[in-house]
Design a protein around this motif. Structure first.
Motif, mmCIF file in Angstrom:
data_model
loop_
_atom_site.group_PDB
_atom_site.id
_atom_site.type_symbol
_atom_site.label_atom_id
_atom_site.label_comp_id
_atom_site.label_asym_id
_atom_site.label_seq_id
_atom_site.Cartn_x
_atom_site.Cartn_y
_atom_site.Cartn_z
ATOM 1 N N PHE B 168 0.831 -1.213 0.000
ATOM 2 C CA PHE B 168 0.000 0.000 0.000
ATOM 3 C C PHE B 168 0.871 1.271 0.000
ATOM 4 C CE2 PHE B 168 -2.387 3.274 2.425
ATOM 5 C CZ PHE B 168 -3.500 3.395 1.612
ATOM 6 N N VAL B 169 1.882 1.272 0.856
ATOM 7 C CA VAL B 169 2.733 2.467 0.987
ATOM 8 C C VAL B 169 3.463 2.745 -0.333
ATOM 9 C CG1 VAL B 169 4.771 3.410 2.141
ATOM 10 C CG2 VAL B 169 2.984 2.269 3.478
ATOM 11 N N GLU B 170 3.998 1.672 -0.928
ATOM 12 C CA GLU B 170 4.734 1.848 -2.189
ATOM 13 C C GLU B 170 3.856 2.491 -3.264
ATOM 14 O OE1 GLU B 170 5.927 -2.150 -2.965
ATOM 15 O OE2 GLU B 170 7.162 -2.207 -1.145
ATOM 16 N N ARG B 171 2.549 2.241 -3.183
ATOM 17 C CA ARG B 171 1.637 2.729 -4.233
ATOM 18 C C ARG B 171 0.960 4.050 -3.885
ATOM 19 N NH1 ARG B 171 2.384 -2.244 -4.525
ATOM 20 N NH2 ARG B 171 2.121 -3.563 -6.376
ATOM 21 N N ASN B 172 1.242 4.621 -2.718
ATOM 22 C CA ASN B 172 0.507 5.822 -2.298
ATOM 23 C C ASN B 172 1.395 6.902 -1.677
ATOM 24 O OD1 ASN B 172 -2.584 5.174 -2.617
ATOM 25 N ND2 ASN B 172 -1.607 3.285 -1.849
ATOM 26 N N HIS B 173 2.558 7.113 -2.314
ATOM 27 C CA HIS B 173 3.483 8.115 -1.773
ATOM 28 C C HIS B 173 2.801 9.458 -1.567
ATOM 29 C CE1 HIS B 173 7.394 5.869 -3.136
ATOM 30 N NE2 HIS B 173 6.643 5.182 -2.301
ATOM 31 N N GLU B 174 2.012 9.890 -2.550
ATOM 32 C CA GLU B 174 1.441 11.239 -2.466
ATOM 33 C C GLU B 174 0.371 11.298 -1.383
ATOM 34 O OE1 GLU B 174 -0.557 14.374 -5.599
ATOM 35 O OE2 GLU B 174 0.778 12.775 -6.337
ATOM 36 N N LEU B 410 10.614 0.726 6.464
ATOM 37 C CA LEU B 410 9.984 0.888 5.150
ATOM 38 C C LEU B 410 9.465 2.324 4.973
ATOM 39 C CD1 LEU B 410 8.393 -1.031 2.736
ATOM 40 C CD2 LEU B 410 6.491 -0.135 4.076
ATOM 41 N N PHE B 411 8.861 2.874 6.029
ATOM 42 C CA PHE B 411 8.337 4.248 5.952
ATOM 43 C C PHE B 411 9.451 5.209 5.544
ATOM 44 C CE2 PHE B 411 4.842 3.357 9.337
ATOM 45 C CZ PHE B 411 4.084 2.729 8.372
ATOM 46 N N GLU B 412 10.607 5.073 6.205
ATOM 47 C CA GLU B 412 11.699 5.996 5.911
ATOM 48 C C GLU B 412 12.126 5.856 4.461
ATOM 49 O OE1 GLU B 412 15.234 5.840 8.438
ATOM 50 O OE2 GLU B 412 15.292 7.996 8.066
ATOM 51 N N LYS B 413 12.200 4.603 4.003
ATOM 52 C CA LYS B 413 12.653 4.357 2.637
ATOM 53 C C LYS B 413 11.640 4.907 1.637
ATOM 54 C CE LYS B 413 13.671 0.326 -0.324
ATOM 55 N NZ LYS B 413 12.303 0.004 -0.788
ATOM 56 N N GLU B 414 10.370 4.646 1.869
ATOM 57 C CA GLU B 414 9.346 5.006 0.886
ATOM 58 C C GLU B 414 8.857 6.439 1.042
ATOM 59 O OE1 GLU B 414 8.103 3.168 -1.643
ATOM 60 O OE2 GLU B 414 9.550 1.565 -1.205
ATOM 61 N N LEU B 415 8.656 6.879 2.284
ATOM 62 C CA LEU B 415 8.026 8.192 2.514
ATOM 63 C C LEU B 415 9.035 9.251 2.940
ATOM 64 C CD1 LEU B 415 4.841 6.868 4.377
ATOM 65 C CD2 LEU B 415 5.147 7.337 1.934
ATOM 66 N N LYS B 416 10.281 8.821 3.109
ATOM 67 C CA LYS B 416 11.367 9.778 3.427
ATOM 68 C C LYS B 416 11.087 10.587 4.684
ATOM 69 C CE LYS B 416 13.198 8.776 -0.680
ATOM 70 N NZ LYS B 416 12.916 7.329 -0.566
ATOM 71 N N SER B 417 10.388 10.010 5.638
ATOM 72 C CA SER B 417 10.192 10.780 6.870
ATOM 73 C C SER B 417 10.492 9.905 8.088
ATOM 74 C CB SER B 417 8.763 11.321 6.943
ATOM 75 O OG SER B 417 7.834 10.282 6.713
ATOM 76 N N LYS B 418 10.802 10.579 9.185
ATOM 77 C CA LYS B 418 11.196 9.920 10.424
ATOM 78 C C LYS B 418 9.955 9.487 11.206
ATOM 79 C CE LYS B 418 15.626 10.041 10.208
ATOM 80 N NZ LYS B 418 16.328 8.745 10.121
ATOM 81 N N THR B 419 10.120 8.428 11.948
ATOM 82 C CA THR B 419 9.027 7.942 12.782
ATOM 83 C C THR B 419 9.334 8.208 14.250
ATOM 84 O OG1 THR B 419 8.380 6.215 11.240
ATOM 85 C CG2 THR B 419 7.839 5.859 13.551
ATOM 86 N N ILE B 420 8.332 8.714 14.946
ATOM 87 C CA ILE B 420 8.467 8.940 16.394
ATOM 88 C C ILE B 420 7.591 7.922 17.115
ATOM 89 C CG2 ILE B 420 8.273 10.605 18.270
ATOM 90 C CD1 ILE B 420 10.227 11.358 15.984
#
Lengths: 462, 462
Positions: B168-174, B410-420
């Protein structure tokens, strides 16, 4: 004796139908869910002995399942044969591997049983082999050829250790007094080459429990920081064999009877095809104790096998858990001179000793039995050998079996008589496995051979 | 912000009732038997997000269980917080250890939860912690204090590897574009000493199968002569740790990030009472890798644990059988820089390599995920730290957790943002175990703290 041959041919269908009825009752002694079926089977056996011609048949209560006792005493001065068998069976699982339901007997032909075999749990072990004796009695009574006295003792706890049988035998020396004990609960080499089992292995069966944390834990939060009972159990089990597959329990081999080179050479004469053996089991290789061949590993050498293991999450999918407990059922096959209670103690002491700190362990002894050897120069063995030679036209070979009939040693101790193991099953009959079966040839041949044993035993006893 | 405190007090009962309703649905993703319940839970989550004030809520289909997406966009120029959580739960077994049914939530007090805790599967992991965010949104919307945009992504396969989430994440970056990802699926040190998880372990989860003979065998007739798959599996598992409890898989440690003495000293500051730890688990001793203390063994070091094992006869009583097959579920917790797919390959290669002739083995990779580290100097971490300090009155301590949330990397790789990772549970909440629970204090404190994170995150982002 053509009479018996023709009698068997004449009544063949009825003999099969009667056995099939008996096999339909799921007398699984290991599982309390089947207790009523076990009782029903005892009653069915009682009825069959009465019909066969016993003068007295009783259902004898015990602390466990009842023992069916039957007798026909024709002359106090004649020898007495005590027939032992069991009417209980192994659990049928894994159910999904049966090609037909375990308690709905069907006749199918196999490579080794071109005349057909009865497929059902207990077909060979031991309902089928026990029932041969009932039908042999029927023949001898109806044709008035019973040459001596006969007693039957058919129990319902053989597959769970025969606890009540020991209790019963100790209390009934007089009732069970006999000159020889006859059992059909073993196998023979092949339908072309009969054999008589002269040795049995003993058994020590235990259940172990390894406890780590007091509850199941998340393997992420605790993994690596606490002892995982499953990993520890695996480690403890692994440590019980060394690199040569010798068992590492201190003292385990102290009393093991080593065979002479001559005896081992004699054993090696029994026909054995290793490639066929591997092929039959789909094995790329055999495995076992260094310094011994297959036929020695499974007969004259003691073993330690895990019969069951469980712990943690075993359902579908994945669960990241560290279990609180892990369990295993472990059995050791023993050889003559190893005392099963002593071995159980050695195992327990050792298992507790090797448990690392971080876990606690429990060992629960299940049951056991001593090994046994039948002297080939005994009257009983000689009578059996002649009986086989008459009915098969081939001299039987004496063989040591890897299996256990825990109470044979008890019989000798309590009743002071030797046991003759006239087995008619084949190793390929899959006893204790899915698709257990018993050849029609073997069933009928057994019924034919047994009266010959009576005849020769009485003659040789004179 | 007294408003949020009083709002929580005012609506406390309703917040509890709503969560309890959600906990009644047995959304066990690992077991297909519960599939409809998992779907029902997704719909319940969707409804709760709509009620809380999302402008748009969708049930997004995937190859597996659906993902619930919700959003409230107030100004494209403001930062966006993406909240992640999961609505699926771990299997409840062993059922018999639950003091109340896992899907009939009840409130009981415990030593650590004098104000009471909700006992139910999923109470803490993760329905309870996920729902805190829904209620925090409700507050910000109703009081018109939401300072930025918010998106929700609540999945139903976290407990089985989040396969569909990656898809899902790979297909919904925007659609998922954000400035920071917020997750409450971890714990904190105590209700007096909050902490923020800055590191997670990766995971490789496999299932292994060892096959010996092609059918179950009688352990007397075959014992000692063929490889027993259970004994062999035990031996193979045992060989995977050496005498120092290092993992023996070649290459396993090659990429492991060793911490500096300073970092280890910093970690050692976290309060830890070994006696209490052992007492809480009824352990006579701890156990683990030589050269590391408990808090390192379960956080910065990789592990190999058997999560489940089975084979042979595991029913009541005794069965003298040699099983045809033995199985185990094995998981490895990984640390930053270990690649889970590479480790799975190393495991598979090694497991196949150490299988003795006489058996065949199969390795079935289940799922996995990478480890992760959150930089403490990031805006997200700073905002979270201030939020905790405001609501608890104590500075939170950054800690590395041994658990895994496979998709954070995966979030960091795909969405380029940090997780808290703002966790509010306690290690003692028994997640993945019987009697899982979540403190009422923790639940309400979470709802209080989350709006503060939004406030500080927006301020620091300016």
């Amino acid at each position: 004796m053509d009479d018996i041959k023709s009698y068997v041919q004449q009544h063949k269908q009825r003999f099969l139908d009667e056995l099939i009825e008996l096999l339909k009752i799921p007398s699984v002694s290991a599982d309390p869910a089947y207790s009523q079926d076990v009782i029903d089977t005892a009653n069915a056996v009682k009825a069959s002995l009465e019909k066969a011609g016993c003068d007295l048949v009783e259902i004898c209560d015990t602390p466990g399942y009842p023992i069916v006792y039957g007798e026909k005493i024709i002359d106090k001065n004649l020898p007495t044969v005590l027939v032992y068998g069991h009417y209980d069976v192994q659990p049928p699982d894994p159910m999904d591997l049966w090609t037909s339901p375990p308690f709905e007997p069907v006749i199918k032909t196999t490579e080794l049983h071109p005349e057909g075999a009865i497929f059902a749990r207990g077909a060979c072990d031991d309902k089928g082999q026990m029932y041969m004796h009932v039908k042999a009695l029927e023949y001898m009574v109806r044709t008035n050829t019973l040459p001596c006295n006969v007693k039957f003792m058919i129990e319902g706890e053989e597959e769970v250790g025969s606890k009540s049988l020991g209790w019963f035998v100790e209390r009934n020396h007089e009732k069970l007094a006999n000159d020889v004990i006859l059992i059909s609960d073993t196998g023979m080499i092949s339908n072309q080459q009969p054999s008589i089992t002269t040795g049995l292995r003993g058994l020590s069966y235990v259940e172990v429990e390894v406890t780590g944390p007091n509850r199941d834990l998340h393997s992420g939060l605790y993994g690596g920081a606490v002892a995982n009972p499953i990993n520890i159990l695996a480690k403890m089990i692994a440590s019980m064999h060394d690199e040569n597959n010798h068992i590492t329990i201190p003292g385990f081999y102290d009393k093991v009877q080593e065979l002479s080179q001559e005896e081992r050479a004699e054993m090696a004469k029994a026909p054995f095809d290793l490639d066929k053996y591997k092929k039959a089991l789909d094995l790329n290789d055999i495995y076992g104790e260094k310094g011994y061949v297959t036929n020695e590993r499974n007969s004259i050498r003691p073993t330690l096998d895990v019969n069951g293991i469980w712990g943690g999450y075993t359902g579908e999918g994945a669960k990241t858990v560290i279990a609180s407990k892990a369990y295993a059922k472990i059995s050791m096959r023993l050889v003559p001179n190893q005392d099963w209670e002593e071995i159980t103690e050695l195992f327990t002491k050792h298992f507790e000793a090797i448990a690392p700190s971080g876990v606690t362990v429990k060992v629960k002894p299940h049951h056991g039995g001593q090994g046994y050897v039948t002297p080939t120069d005994s009257i009983g063995y000689q009578a059996a050998a002649r009986a086989y030679e008459d009915s098969f036209g081939v001299k039987p070979i004496p063989v040591r079996s890897g299996g256990s009939i825990p109470i044979v040693a008890l019989f000798e101790k309590e009743l002071k008589s030797k046991t003759i193991m006239m087995g008619f099953g084949l190793d390929s009959d899959a006893i204790h496995s899915p698709n257990e079966h018993f050849g029609i040839f073997n069933y009928l041949k057994g019924i034919e051979t047994i009266p010959l044993f009576y005849k020769y035993f009485v003659e040789l006893s004179k």
